[in-house]
Write a protein that holds these residues in place. Structure first.
Motif, mmCIF file in Angstrom:
data_model
loop_
_atom_site.group_PDB
_atom_site.id
_atom_site.type_symbol
_atom_site.label_atom_id
_atom_site.label_comp_id
_atom_site.label_asym_id
_atom_site.label_seq_id
_atom_site.Cartn_x
_atom_site.Cartn_y
_atom_site.Cartn_z
ATOM 1 N N ASN A 111 0.763 -1.167 0.005
ATOM 2 C CA ASN A 111 -0.036 -0.008 0.124
ATOM 3 C C ASN A 111 0.654 1.323 0.164
ATOM 4 N N GLY A 112 2.111 1.140 0.294
ATOM 5 C CA GLY A 112 3.136 2.222 0.272
ATOM 6 C C GLY A 112 3.110 2.933 1.648
ATOM 7 N N ILE A 113 4.076 3.904 1.820
ATOM 8 C CA ILE A 113 4.291 4.391 3.093
ATOM 9 C C ILE A 113 4.200 5.909 2.932
ATOM 10 N N SER A 114 3.206 6.813 3.537
ATOM 11 C CA SER A 114 3.357 8.065 3.662
ATOM 12 C C SER A 114 2.769 8.558 4.646
ATOM 13 N N VAL A 115 3.353 9.719 5.334
ATOM 14 C CA VAL A 115 2.748 10.370 6.609
ATOM 15 C C VAL A 115 1.295 10.645 6.383
ATOM 16 N N GLY A 116 0.555 10.307 7.564
ATOM 17 C CA GLY A 116 -0.875 10.506 7.484
ATOM 18 C C GLY A 116 -1.644 9.258 6.911
ATOM 19 N N VAL A 124 -6.794 -3.961 14.001
ATOM 20 C CA VAL A 124 -5.569 -3.220 14.265
ATOM 21 C C VAL A 124 -5.744 -2.002 13.556
ATOM 22 N N GLN A 125 -5.524 -1.030 14.104
ATOM 23 C CA GLN A 125 -5.296 0.363 13.509
ATOM 24 C C GLN A 125 -4.080 0.658 13.447
ATOM 25 N N ILE A 126 -3.534 1.192 12.270
ATOM 26 C CA ILE A 126 -2.399 1.596 11.963
ATOM 27 C C ILE A 126 -2.335 2.914 11.258
ATOM 28 N N GLU A 127 -1.441 3.893 11.833
ATOM 29 C CA GLU A 127 -1.471 5.213 11.390
ATOM 30 C C GLU A 127 0.286 5.535 11.153
ATOM 31 N N ILE A 128 0.658 6.114 9.998
ATOM 32 C CA ILE A 128 1.859 6.498 9.863
ATOM 33 C C ILE A 128 1.979 7.910 10.308
ATOM 34 N N LYS A 129 2.549 8.381 11.533
ATOM 35 C CA LYS A 129 2.718 9.416 12.073
ATOM 36 C C LYS A 129 3.535 10.532 11.431
ATOM 37 N N ARG A 130 4.809 10.076 11.413
ATOM 38 C CA ARG A 130 5.736 11.157 10.833
ATOM 39 C C ARG A 130 7.028 10.337 10.555
ATOM 40 N N LYS A 131 8.180 11.224 10.131
ATOM 41 C CA LYS A 131 9.370 10.502 9.486
ATOM 42 C C LYS A 131 10.308 10.968 10.421
ATOM 43 N N GLU A 132 11.292 10.235 11.050
ATOM 44 C CA GLU A 132 12.282 10.704 12.011
ATOM 45 C C GLU A 132 13.493 9.834 11.916
ATOM 46 N N PHE A 155 9.985 5.800 9.226
ATOM 47 C CA PHE A 155 8.771 6.415 9.281
ATOM 48 C C PHE A 155 8.243 5.786 10.801
ATOM 49 N N TYR A 156 7.638 6.630 11.579
ATOM 50 C CA TYR A 156 7.119 6.054 12.790
ATOM 51 C C TYR A 156 5.640 5.892 12.634
ATOM 52 N N LEU A 157 5.202 4.506 12.650
ATOM 53 C CA LEU A 157 3.775 4.065 12.711
ATOM 54 C C LEU A 157 3.279 3.602 14.085
ATOM 55 N N GLU A 158 2.148 3.901 14.351
ATOM 56 C CA GLU A 158 1.451 3.714 15.581
ATOM 57 C C GLU A 158 0.438 2.636 15.356
ATOM 58 N N THR A 204 11.457 1.482 7.287
ATOM 59 C CA THR A 204 11.935 2.291 6.393
ATOM 60 C C THR A 204 11.113 2.442 5.011
ATOM 61 N N GLU A 205 11.512 3.304 4.108
ATOM 62 C CA GLU A 205 10.663 3.632 3.227
ATOM 63 C C GLU A 205 10.415 2.430 2.103
ATOM 64 N N ASP A 206 11.157 1.338 2.281
ATOM 65 C CA ASP A 206 10.917 0.098 1.462
ATOM 66 C C ASP A 206 10.189 -0.871 2.140
#
Length: 514
Positions: free
Chosen positions: A182-187, A205-213, A225-228, A241-243
């Motif tokens: 599905n790809g990784i991008s903030v939000g 399970v709820q997953i949200e991509i919060k930010r890059k750090e 990427f930080y996922l919650e 990671t991005e991949d």
């Protein structure tokens, strides 16, 4: 009294490690936490034999990842996940091992699993093995026509179950592949239905991509990427990671898994972490000491830092007196009373509009139809016809029969054959014998006061219906369960996972002891 909480802590950590890296080994306490409860499953049409895929069709290894598991910086174990690609989809081979020192001896809990996915990551089937010390349980399942058919084997006893499993439900091993796809991008957010294979429970399970750090792995700074992730009261942080490669996960107040090379992941410290150092993870220290807790007939207390006050159970024995908001959490005041069971007639017939089927049925952990269980139940109760007296006989027999050892068993038959175990083993064996004797029985979980630790530890015990629900405690040998037993959850594994709202979070203030 440490045997109350050991499996709550160790299985929680092992399951967390297994379902989350790459989510195949996540969460147990609990049980972590407990054993398998499938009251909602349908057994009539179960048709599973062991899932036997053509392993030769999956020979292209595309990922081989190792993670170390740590609790507050101390090494607990490791996980390994290998993903193979084939003509028909993917094979994921995962394993996790947790080691702890219990009463001076190293005890090992392990999980291993093969799961098979289609090219679009839908579930085909899986084979898994869970072992605690010498106790083993194997589970095999395959998907057909929106159903998951499973066969569960423990101590030679076989149970077959079927659960609903639509195309939007995934095996736990598929999570990182889903994120990659599905790809990784903030939000970006995901809401996924995931089967936790070791406990046969489907979670949202709820997953949200919060930010890059930046994150430190093996002393090196990496961008990720930080996922919650959120499910059943548990929040986990994951760095990817991005991949789509998982680098680290953190959860459960000090539990962490991080990417390592194979040799580092397999390496344990000389001194395996003792269970005593983890008791604080589940121990709830109240503001007052309770002397002679098994004599307590009335306890008024306040549960603090409760995020979901509506899940607190009130019944004949325990009452919720008030719920007060304090910031973002609640304080719940309760009163628990011991009521003498000898002063009232308890041999009422099971009549009326109440359905007791689910409290009399066989489940994979409560094998009430097993021939050995039925024979032993008949031997214990003899010619007794009074349901309450039957329950008392079974309670005393289980207390005398099982050795109190810091190792859990997977089922009633397992406990019957091994003659050892903790509170879950006692409760499963009691429930199977009780149901085989025609007594509606359920297992509940909560906390009980331990004099050894001057605090409350997580515990499980049964309740029987004899005109009303009455608790017994075959682990402690109590016929009149003292008022330090505070029930928090009851029912299936899905309900038992609500313990995650409490473990490591709740505090207790003692208001009055009677």
């Amino acid at each position: 009294m440490m045997y109350y909480a050991r499996h709550k802590v160790q299985d929680t950590i092992a399951l967390y490690a297994l379902c989350h890296i790459p989510f195949f080994v996540s969460f147990i306490i609990i049980t972590l936490l407990l054993q398998i409860s499938l009251s909602a499953c349908k057994k009539d049409n179960a048709q599973s034999d062991n899932f036997t895929p053509d392993r030769q069709r999956y020979n292209n290894l595309i990922s081989d990842r190792w993670f170390g598991i740590y609790f507050k910086g101390n090494k607990l174990g490791f996980t390994n996940s290998m993903i193979y690609e084939g003509e028909d989809g993917y094979k994921i081979v995962s394993k996790a091992i947790i080691k702890m020192k219990v009463f001076g001896e190293v005890q090992e809990t392990s999980f291993s699993q093969e799961c098979y996915l289609t090219k679009d990551l839908r579930a085909k089937g899986f084979n898994s093995l869970h072992q605690i010390a010498v106790h083993r349980q194997s589970i095999s399942g395959f998907v057909k026509s929106d159903k998951l058919y499973m066969k569960i084997t423990s101590a030679g006893a076989v149970s077959k179950t079927t659960i609903d499993f639509d195309r939007d439900t995934y095996l736990s091993g598929a999570i990182d592949l889903i994120i990659k796809k599905n790809g990784i991008s903030v939000g970006k957010k995901y809401n996924l239905k995931i089967l936790m294979e070791p406990i046969q429970t489907i979670l949202l399970v709820q997953i949200e991509i919060k930010r890059k750090e930046k994150v430190i792995i093996d002393g090196l700074e990496k961008e990720a990427f930080y996922l919650e992730e959120r499910y059943k009261g548990l929040t986990a942080g994951m760095w990817v990671t991005e991949d789509g490669e998982i680098l680290k996960e953190v959860s459960l107040e000090g539990l962490e898994s991080r990417r390592e090379d194979r040799d580092t992941a397999l390496r344990f410290d000389k001194d395996v972490i003792p269970m005593s150092s983890l008791i604080t993870f589940s121990l709830i220290k109240p503001d007052k000491t309770i002397k002679e807790p098994h004599q307590v007939k009335r306890l008024r207390l306040k549960l603090k830092n409760i995020s979901k006050p509506d899940i607190i159970i009130g019944d004949r024995r325990q009452r919720v007196l008030s719920k007060n908001r304090v910031g973002k959490v609640y304080e719940v005041e309760m009163e628990v009373r011991l009521e003498s069971q000898k002063s009232e007639a308890r041999s009422m017939k099971l009549e009326g509009n109440i359905s007791f089927d689910k409290y009399l049925e066989e489940t994979p952990e409560i094998q009430s139809n097993n021939s050995e269980i039925k024979m032993k139940a008949s031997e214990i109760v003899g010619g007794e016809s009074d349901l309450w007296l039957k329950a008392l006989k079974i309670n005393k027999w289980v207390f005398d029969y099982l050795e109190k050892k810091p190792v859990d068993t997977f089922s009633a038959v397992d406990a019957l054959k091994s003659r050892e175990g903790e509170c879950q083993s006692h409760s499963n064996l009691f429930a199977a014998l009780s149901r085989a004797s025609g007594i509606p029985t359920k297992i509940v979980s909560g906390i009980v006061y331990s004099q050894d630790y001057n605090g409350f530890l997580y515990h499980a015990w049964p309740e029987v219906y004899i005109g009303e629900w009455i608790p017994l405690d075959p682990t402690l040998g109590e016929e009149e369960v003292d008022a330090t037993h505070v029930k928090l959850v009851e029912g299936s594994w899905e309900e038992q996972l609500k313990l995650l709202y409490f473990i490591g979070k709740v505090g207790i203030e003692i208001i009055e002891i009677g």
